[in-house]
Design a protein around this motif. Structure first.
Motif, PDB file in Angstrom:
ATOM      1  N   GLY A   5       1.042  -1.096   0.260  1.00 32.06           N
ATOM      2  CA  GLY A   5       0.093   0.012   0.079  1.00 32.06           C
ATOM      3  C   GLY A   5       1.060   1.286   0.119  1.00 32.06           C
ATOM      4  O   GLY A   5       1.554   1.331  -0.481  1.00 32.06           O
ATOM      5  N   SER A   6       0.660   2.079   1.083  1.00 34.98           N
ATOM      6  CA  SER A   6       1.192   3.293   0.741  1.00 34.98           C
ATOM      7  C   SER A   6       2.279   3.357   1.309  1.00 34.98           C
ATOM      8  O   SER A   6       3.462   3.575   0.975  1.00 34.98           O
ATOM      9  CB  SER A   6       0.325   4.172   1.275  1.00 34.98           C
ATOM     10  N   LEU A   7       2.496   2.893   2.819  1.00 34.80           N
ATOM     11  CA  LEU A   7       4.200   3.160   3.483  1.00 34.80           C
ATOM     12  C   LEU A   7       5.681   1.851   2.913  1.00 34.80           C
ATOM     13  O   LEU A   7       5.837   2.435   1.994  1.00 34.80           O
ATOM     14  CB  LEU A   7       4.159   3.224   5.207  1.00 34.80           C
ATOM     15  N   GLY A   8       3.976   0.829   2.497  1.00 41.03           N
ATOM     16  CA  GLY A   8       5.185  -0.547   1.944  1.00 41.03           C
ATOM     17  C   GLY A   8       5.192   0.276   0.751  1.00 41.03           C
ATOM     18  O   GLY A   8       7.112  -0.850   0.882  1.00 41.03           O
ATOM     19  N   SER A   9       4.685   0.537  -0.244  1.00 42.93           N
ATOM     20  CA  SER A   9       5.624   0.268  -1.287  1.00 42.93           C
ATOM     21  C   SER A   9       6.655   2.109  -1.196  1.00 42.93           C
ATOM     22  O   SER A   9       7.456   1.773  -2.352  1.00 42.93           O
ATOM     23  CB  SER A   9       4.012   1.413  -2.809  1.00 42.93           C
ATOM     24  N   LEU A  10       6.380   2.823  -0.756  1.00 40.97           N
ATOM     25  CA  LEU A  10       7.463   4.181  -0.803  1.00 40.97           C
ATOM     26  C   LEU A  10       8.752   3.218  -0.087  1.00 40.97           C
ATOM     27  O   LEU A  10       9.603   3.473  -0.872  1.00 40.97           O
ATOM     28  CB  LEU A  10       6.833   5.199   0.510  1.00 40.97           C
ATOM     29  N   TRP A  11       8.436   2.290   0.905  1.00 36.51           N
ATOM     30  CA  TRP A  11       9.443   1.940   1.489  1.00 36.51           C
ATOM     31  C   TRP A  11      10.684   0.591   0.542  1.00 36.51           C
ATOM     32  O   TRP A  11      11.947   0.525   0.458  1.00 36.51           O
ATOM     33  CB  TRP A  11       9.441   0.672   2.484  1.00 36.51           C
ATOM     34  N   ALA A  12       9.454  -0.035  -0.351  1.00 39.08           N
ATOM     35  CA  ALA A  12      10.010  -1.255  -0.969  1.00 39.08           C
ATOM     36  C   ALA A  12      10.242  -0.477  -2.109  1.00 39.08           C
ATOM     37  O   ALA A  12      11.820  -0.712  -2.332  1.00 39.08           O
ATOM     38  CB  ALA A  12       9.030  -1.883  -1.660  1.00 39.08           C
ATOM     39  N   VAL A  13      10.295   0.852  -2.608  1.00 41.41           N
ATOM     40  CA  VAL A  13      10.456   1.248  -4.044  1.00 41.41           C
ATOM     41  C   VAL A  13      12.258   1.931  -3.650  1.00 41.41           C
ATOM     42  O   VAL A  13      12.998   0.822  -4.697  1.00 41.41           O
ATOM     43  CB  VAL A  13      10.119   3.066  -4.428  1.00 41.41           C
ATOM     44  N   ARG A  14      12.630   3.161  -2.410  1.00 44.90           N
ATOM     45  CA  ARG A  14      13.554   3.056  -1.976  1.00 44.90           C
ATOM     46  C   ARG A  14      14.718   2.057  -1.689  1.00 44.90           C
ATOM     47  O   ARG A  14      15.730   1.912  -2.070  1.00 44.90           O
ATOM     48  CB  ARG A  14      13.310   3.930  -0.811  1.00 44.90           C
ATOM     49  N   LEU A  15      14.155   0.647  -1.550  1.00 40.32           N
ATOM     50  CA  LEU A  15      15.120  -0.198  -0.334  1.00 40.32           C
ATOM     51  C   LEU A  15      15.275  -1.138  -2.518  1.00 40.32           C
ATOM     52  O   LEU A  15      16.709  -0.906  -2.812  1.00 40.32           O
ATOM     53  CB  LEU A  15      14.808  -1.462  -0.862  1.00 40.32           C
ATOM     54  N   ALA A  16      14.465  -1.218  -2.917  1.00 37.35           N
ATOM     55  CA  ALA A  16      15.074  -1.652  -4.691  1.00 37.35           C
ATOM     56  C   ALA A  16      15.930  -0.976  -5.326  1.00 37.35           C
ATOM     57  O   ALA A  16      16.862  -1.664  -6.296  1.00 37.35           O
ATOM     58  CB  ALA A  16      13.837  -2.053  -4.556  1.00 37.35           C
ATOM     59  N   ARG A  17      15.198   0.244  -5.355  1.00 39.58           N
ATOM     60  CA  ARG A  17      16.193   1.153  -6.270  1.00 39.58           C
ATOM     61  C   ARG A  17      17.672   1.140  -6.005  1.00 39.58           C
ATOM     62  O   ARG A  17      18.684   1.618  -6.296  1.00 39.58           O
ATOM     63  CB  ARG A  17      15.745   2.306  -6.515  1.00 39.58           C
ATOM     64  N   VAL A  18      18.375   0.851  -4.642  1.00 40.46           N
ATOM     65  CA  VAL A  18      19.742   0.425  -3.967  1.00 40.46           C
ATOM     66  C   VAL A  18      19.866  -0.537  -4.687  1.00 40.46           C
ATOM     67  O   VAL A  18      21.091  -0.847  -4.296  1.00 40.46           O
ATOM     68  CB  VAL A  18      20.003   1.708  -2.678  1.00 40.46           C
ATOM     69  N   GLY A  19      19.153  -1.147  -4.675  1.00 45.98           N
ATOM     70  CA  GLY A  19      20.017  -2.718  -5.203  1.00 45.98           C
ATOM     71  C   GLY A  19      19.443  -3.531  -4.597  1.00 45.98           C
ATOM     72  O   GLY A  19      20.376  -4.876  -4.644  1.00 45.98           O
ATOM     73  N   LEU A  20      18.693  -3.456  -3.357  1.00 44.22           N
ATOM     74  CA  LEU A  20      18.772  -4.298  -2.286  1.00 44.22           C
ATOM     75  C   LEU A  20      17.084  -5.201  -2.792  1.00 44.22           C
ATOM     76  O   LEU A  20      16.993  -5.484  -3.401  1.00 44.22           O
ATOM     77  CB  LEU A  20      18.037  -3.655  -1.271  1.00 44.22           C
ATOM     78  N   PRO A  21      17.468  -6.724  -1.977  1.00 45.35           N
ATOM     79  CA  PRO A  21      16.667  -7.343  -2.701  1.00 45.35           C
ATOM     80  C   PRO A  21      15.529  -7.450  -1.759  1.00 45.35           C
ATOM     81  O   PRO A  21      15.347  -8.315  -0.982  1.00 45.35           O
ATOM     82  CB  PRO A  21      17.577  -8.727  -2.326  1.00 45.35           C
ATOM     83  N   VAL A  22      14.224  -7.000  -2.366  1.00 47.10           N
ATOM     84  CA  VAL A  22      12.360  -6.851  -1.928  1.00 47.10           C
ATOM     85  C   VAL A  22      12.607  -7.907  -2.683  1.00 47.10           C
ATOM     86  O   VAL A  22      12.300  -7.936  -3.799  1.00 47.10           O
ATOM     87  CB  VAL A  22      12.679  -5.243  -1.828  1.00 47.10           C
ATOM     88  N   ARG A  23      11.580  -8.607  -1.693  1.00 43.23           N
ATOM     89  CA  ARG A  23      10.330  -9.065  -2.473  1.00 43.23           C
ATOM     90  C   ARG A  23       8.831  -8.516  -1.875  1.00 43.23           C
ATOM     91  O   ARG A  23       8.932  -7.768  -1.098  1.00 43.23           O
ATOM     92  CB  ARG A  23       9.831 -10.311  -1.941  1.00 43.23           C
ATOM     93  N   LEU A  24       7.856  -8.009  -2.502  1.00 47.08           N
ATOM     94  CA  LEU A  24       6.217  -8.075  -1.946  1.00 47.08           C
ATOM     95  C   LEU A  24       5.670  -8.940  -1.479  1.00 47.08           C
ATOM     96  O   LEU A  24       5.927 -10.254  -2.567  1.00 47.08           O
ATOM     97  CB  LEU A  24       5.769  -7.209  -2.707  1.00 47.08           C
ATOM     98  N   ILE A  25       4.815  -9.359  -0.927  1.00 48.59           N
ATOM     99  CA  ILE A  25       3.791 -10.850  -0.695  1.00 48.59           C
ATOM    100  C   ILE A  25       2.714  -9.901  -0.546  1.00 48.59           C
ATOM    101  O   ILE A  25       2.087  -8.630   0.261  1.00 48.59           O
ATOM    102  CB  ILE A  25       3.897 -11.270   0.821  1.00 48.59           C
TER     103      ILE A  25
END
Ligand code: NAD
Ligand code: KPL
Length: 297
Positions: A5-25
């Motif tokens: 949702g709102s906060l989850g996406s905000l965190w996921a995008v910022r982590l993923a765009r510096v190359g950290l291995p994020v997965r969404l559930i």
């Protein structure tokens, strides 16, 4: 990351765009296929939209989870972790991003082998489409529990997520809860923006006095300090905004009342405190929600 949702996406995008291995559930196969059709998460930042094709899965997927950011509403937190419990590795670490209080203890009680780090944030984001989130307000996130700061805080720094470790995270969550209790329910009852409460300054002051008394009984003396002045400052600084509870009720959505005013009233009862204005506010709000067919907790 549970809760795209709102906060989850905000965190996921910022982590993923510096190359950290994020997965969404995501909730279920239907949401997963909608996500695949959307091609990823869209974040609108400073007026610019960008697409981030972050990998996603459903709760029943196989890989064990060692770190989980729980970014759902407070009322969804326990059912969400119960669904994932069998995937959580021994000693898994969770970051709980829920507003209010009550859900964090309930999650921790269900996951005795896990570390639960509590978070409180002043960042703001909202969804304006499916898997599309607008970064609406820069802010700061405090994280904390009874232990030492985890090494992965460096990853948040690398991702540009402004944060600090807090030894007094409960105090921060209580203070935010008190602010929300003094502002949000009245904006719903008077159907006004935060600034509209300037016309009800006496009522706000009486609520602040009871909330401060509650905080002192809950061993949160620092959180009680200067509460009314801060509430007045927030009302002024956010005068043009509708509170989050006002937005939820206006859209016919479930609110987090049980984890805000509900928690405050439960704690008052536990401490045998008679806080008549807080109790009356809860009853008025519950009547208001019932009239609109919305959940009372
Ligand atoms: P949201 O409703 O935008 O997102 C929550 C997401 O969790 C939704 O996409 C929902 O479908 C998903 N979800 C719920 N249960 C799930 C499950 N079992 N499996 C998979 N997904 C599931 O909520 P939000 O605004 O991001 O708020 C999250 C928390 O952060 C709330 O407690 C809120 O009060 C707090 N908060 C939000 C903001 C903000 O600006 N949005 C600011 C401060 C605090
Ligand atoms: O956090 C808020 C909310 O709307 O939930 C503020 C702006 C502080 C009002 O309580």
């Amino acid at each position: 990351m549970l809760g795209a949702g709102s906060l989850g996406s905000l965190w996921a995008v910022r982590l993923a765009r510096v190359g950290l291995p994020v997965r969404l559930i995501l909730r279920d196969p239907q949401r997963l296929s909608a996500y695949h059709c959307a091609g990823g998460l869209r974040l609108v930042e400073d007026g610019m939209e960008q697409l981030y094709p972050i990998p996603a899965e459903i709760p029943d997927a196989a890989p064990p989870i060692r770190r989980l950011l729980l970014a759902c509403k407070a009322y969804d937190a326990v059912p969400a972790v119960e669904h994932l419990a069998s995937r959580l590795a021994a000693g898994a670490e969770l970051v709980l991003l829920q507003n209010g209080l009550g859900s964090q203890d309930a999650v921790a009680a269900r996951l005795p082998g896990c570390r639960c780090v509590l978070a409180s944030t002043t960042e703001g984001a909202f969804r304006d489409g499916d898997f599309r989130v607008v970064f609406a307000g820069r802010g700061h996130t405090w994280l904390g529990d009874a232990g030492q700061p985890p090494a992965w805080l460096d990853e948040l720094a690398a991702a540009g997520i402004p944060h600090a470790w807090s030894e007094t995270i409960h105090g921060r969550l209580w203070r935010k809860l008190a602010l929300n209790c003094a502002i949000n329910p009245l904006t719903v009852l008077y159907d006004c923006r935060n600034g509209g409460l300037q016309a009800y300054a006496g009522e706000v002051a009486e609520l602040c006095a009871e909330l401060a008394e509650l905080l002192r009984h809950c061993d949160q003396r620092d959180a009680a300090e200067g509460l009314q002045e801060e509430v007045e400052r927030v009302i002024q600084a956010t005068a043009a905004n509708y509170s989050s509870m006002h937005q939820d009720v206006a859209r016919g959505r479930r609110s987090e009342i049980a984890y805000l005013l509900g928690h405050a009233c439960r704690e008052a009862e536990r401490h045998k405190l008679h806080l008549s204005r807080l109790k009356a506010l809860q009853q008025r709000l519950q009547r208001h929600l019932a009239e609109r067919g919305l959940p009372l907790d």
